[in-house]
Design an enzyme around this catalytic site. Sequence first.
Site, short mmCIF file in Angstrom:
data_model
loop_
_atom_site.label_atom_id
_atom_site.label_comp_id
_atom_site.label_asym_id
_atom_site.label_seq_id
_atom_site.Cartn_x
_atom_site.Cartn_y
_atom_site.Cartn_z
N CYS A 88 0.83 -1.20 0.00
CA CYS A 88 0.00 0.00 0.00
C CYS A 88 0.87 1.26 0.00
O CYS A 88 1.72 1.42 -0.86
CB CYS A 88 -0.98 -0.04 1.16
N HIS A 198 -3.71 -4.10 -1.34
CA HIS A 198 -3.72 -4.69 0.01
C HIS A 198 -3.83 -6.22 -0.11
O HIS A 198 -4.93 -6.74 -0.30
CB HIS A 198 -4.93 -4.18 0.80
N GLU A 200 -3.77 -8.37 2.26
CA GLU A 200 -4.58 -8.89 3.37
C GLU A 200 -6.08 -8.73 3.12
O GLU A 200 -6.89 -9.36 3.81
CB GLU A 200 -4.18 -8.21 4.68
#
EC number: 4.3.2.10
Length: 220
Positions: A88, A198, A200
């Site tokens: 990010c 991202h 995750e």
Amino acid sequence: MSTDNKATVAVIDYGMGNLHSVAKALEHAADDNTQIIVTSDPAVIDAADRVLLPGVGAIRDCVGEMHKQGLVPSIRKAMAEKPFLAICVGIQSLMAHSEENGGVDCLNHFDGNALFFGNDHKDVDGTKLKVPHMGWNQVTQTINHPLWHGIENGARFYFVHSYYVIADNKDEVAGTCHYGHDFCVALARDNVFAVQFHPEKSHKDGLQLYKNFIHWDGKP
């Protein structure tokens, strides 16, 4: 570094947001021989086998806190010596400069800058696009890299950002995306890999990228 003979991944905590989701995703991707450590201790970062640099918030605050907490020497050392992943705003922090916050000098690992999409960002047909670029988008893999292992070219990842990076060395661009125009979303040089999205928040392909990182030896 090893704890109980486990390899360690240090997730750098410089006080910018909750890193719980990043750590949990890494733990989900890891095997029993790997320990995930969220830390702001330079000594722990220096001793870790792998290092992940997250990015949260505005670039001035991110880079400022890295310097304020004395983490920059350990970040530079990790980028020189071991598998290193930035995510990010982390990718933006590795550039030379960012337009955000009136202009901020960054860590200058990659030659190039982070630029604003603009308040009047449009698609090729003239349709106005929302900024920040938020949601799922396809990533085109532009080089063959170990961190793309098991991830299909064109896989979708989750984005939230208003700034994008432009690399001076196009050979270091590892992935691109289209939002109004094509732009870089992944950079790679030696043992350093950085992405704008991202992992995750990107379901199975994000977890696969983390798994690849955990097992990566740092070679291109």
